[in-house]
Design a protein around this motif. Structure first.
Motif, PDB file in Angstrom:
ATOM      1  N   ARG A 122      -2.585  -2.917   4.697  1.00 29.22           N
ATOM      2  CA  ARG A 122      -1.347  -3.887   4.199  1.00 29.22           C
ATOM      3  C   ARG A 122      -1.985  -4.869   3.031  1.00 29.22           C
ATOM      4  NH1 ARG A 122      -0.717  -9.305   5.848  1.00 29.22           N
ATOM      5  NH2 ARG A 122      -1.881  -9.889   7.336  1.00 29.22           N
ATOM      6  N   GLN A 123      -1.112  -4.999   2.059  1.00 28.33           N
ATOM      7  CA  GLN A 123      -1.435  -5.825   1.057  1.00 28.33           C
ATOM      8  C   GLN A 123      -0.769  -7.060   1.032  1.00 28.33           C
ATOM      9  OE1 GLN A 123      -0.749  -4.097  -2.968  1.00 28.33           O
ATOM     10  NE2 GLN A 123      -2.604  -5.260  -3.742  1.00 28.33           N
ATOM     11  N   LEU A 170      -2.385   1.174  -4.199  1.00 25.62           N
ATOM     12  CA  LEU A 170      -1.600   0.205  -4.206  1.00 25.62           C
ATOM     13  C   LEU A 170      -0.761   0.012  -5.307  1.00 25.62           C
ATOM     14  CD1 LEU A 170      -4.684  -2.229  -3.886  1.00 25.62           C
ATOM     15  CD2 LEU A 170      -3.488  -1.116  -1.876  1.00 25.62           C
ATOM     16  N   ALA A 200      -6.969   2.903   0.052  1.00 27.93           N
ATOM     17  CA  ALA A 200      -5.684   2.502  -0.088  1.00 27.93           C
ATOM     18  C   ALA A 200      -5.229   2.668  -1.721  1.00 27.93           C
ATOM     19  CB  ALA A 200      -5.454   1.072   0.359  1.00 27.93           C
ATOM     20  N   VAL A 252      -6.384  -6.456   0.196  1.00 30.64           N
ATOM     21  CA  VAL A 252      -6.012  -5.387   1.016  1.00 30.64           C
ATOM     22  C   VAL A 252      -6.501  -5.570   2.414  1.00 30.64           C
ATOM     23  CG1 VAL A 252      -5.641  -3.117   1.505  1.00 30.64           C
ATOM     24  CG2 VAL A 252      -5.264  -3.949  -0.981  1.00 30.64           C
ATOM     25  N   LEU A 307      -2.566   5.852   2.353  1.00 27.55           N
ATOM     26  CA  LEU A 307      -3.866   5.430   2.989  1.00 27.55           C
ATOM     27  C   LEU A 307      -4.526   6.740   3.199  1.00 27.55           C
ATOM     28  CD1 LEU A 307      -5.684   3.316   4.201  1.00 27.55           C
ATOM     29  CD2 LEU A 307      -4.375   3.580   6.275  1.00 27.55           C
ATOM     30  N   VAL A 345       0.779  -1.239  -0.111  1.00 27.76           N
ATOM     31  CA  VAL A 345       0.098  -0.078  -0.002  1.00 27.76           C
ATOM     32  C   VAL A 345       0.928   1.315   0.124  1.00 27.76           C
ATOM     33  CG1 VAL A 345      -1.761   1.214   1.271  1.00 27.76           C
ATOM     34  CG2 VAL A 345      -1.734  -1.071   1.156  1.00 27.76           C
TER      35      VAL A 345
END
Length: 148
Positions: free
Chosen positions: A118-119, A75, A73, A82, A49, A46
């Motif tokens: 977070r991804q 990316l 988010a 995500v 945000l 990411v």
């Protein structure tokens, strides 16, 4: 004797050409391998945000309990899911669309909140947002926020 010498010269020339082709191919393969293994692989992550206040308004903060907000988010990769967090507590996950993941968040407690995303497959949280949350009250289509 001349015939033998001509055949031998052609054979030697052909052998040298084959050797050059094999050596060139081996060099190319080695170079490709070096490039492949030297290039670091970047995991999905990411980049940014954000939190949109949508239809909420307040004097100290635009974020209130019981009001809905959109988490966005941005990316580096648009395939892996995500996951969003509020003060380290998982909120949920969503599949991204076109390099962006949108998630609806409704805060339940007043105070300071650190939102994160977070991804997968990267386990590092690199994008966070700190906000204050007050008490939200719905008024028509809007949400009025007191305190914060």
């Amino acid at each position: 004797m001349t015939t033998y010498r001509t055949i031998r010269t052609r054979t030697a020339t052909t052998a040298r050409r084959r050797l050059r082709v094999v050596a060139g191919a081996a060099t190319l393969v080695a170079a490709m391998a070096a490039i492949t293994f030297a290039t670091p692989t970047a995991g999905a992550a990411v980049r940014q945000l954000g939190v949109f206040p949508d239809n909420a308004y307040g004097l100290a903060t635009n974020y209130g309990t019981g009001c809905a907000y959109t988490l966005e988010a941005i990316l580096t990769e648009a395939v892996d899911p995500v996951f969003f967090y509020d003060n380290g507590v998982p909120l949920g996950g969503i599949a991204p669309t076109g390099g962006v993941a949108l998630f609806t968040w409704v805060p339940t407690t007043v105070g300071r909140h650190t939102l994160a995303a977070r991804q997968l497959p990267d386990n590092n949280i690199v994008a966070t947002v700190d906000i204050r949350v007050g008490t939200g009250t719905h008024v028509g289509w809007s949400c009025v926020v007191f305190g914060g």
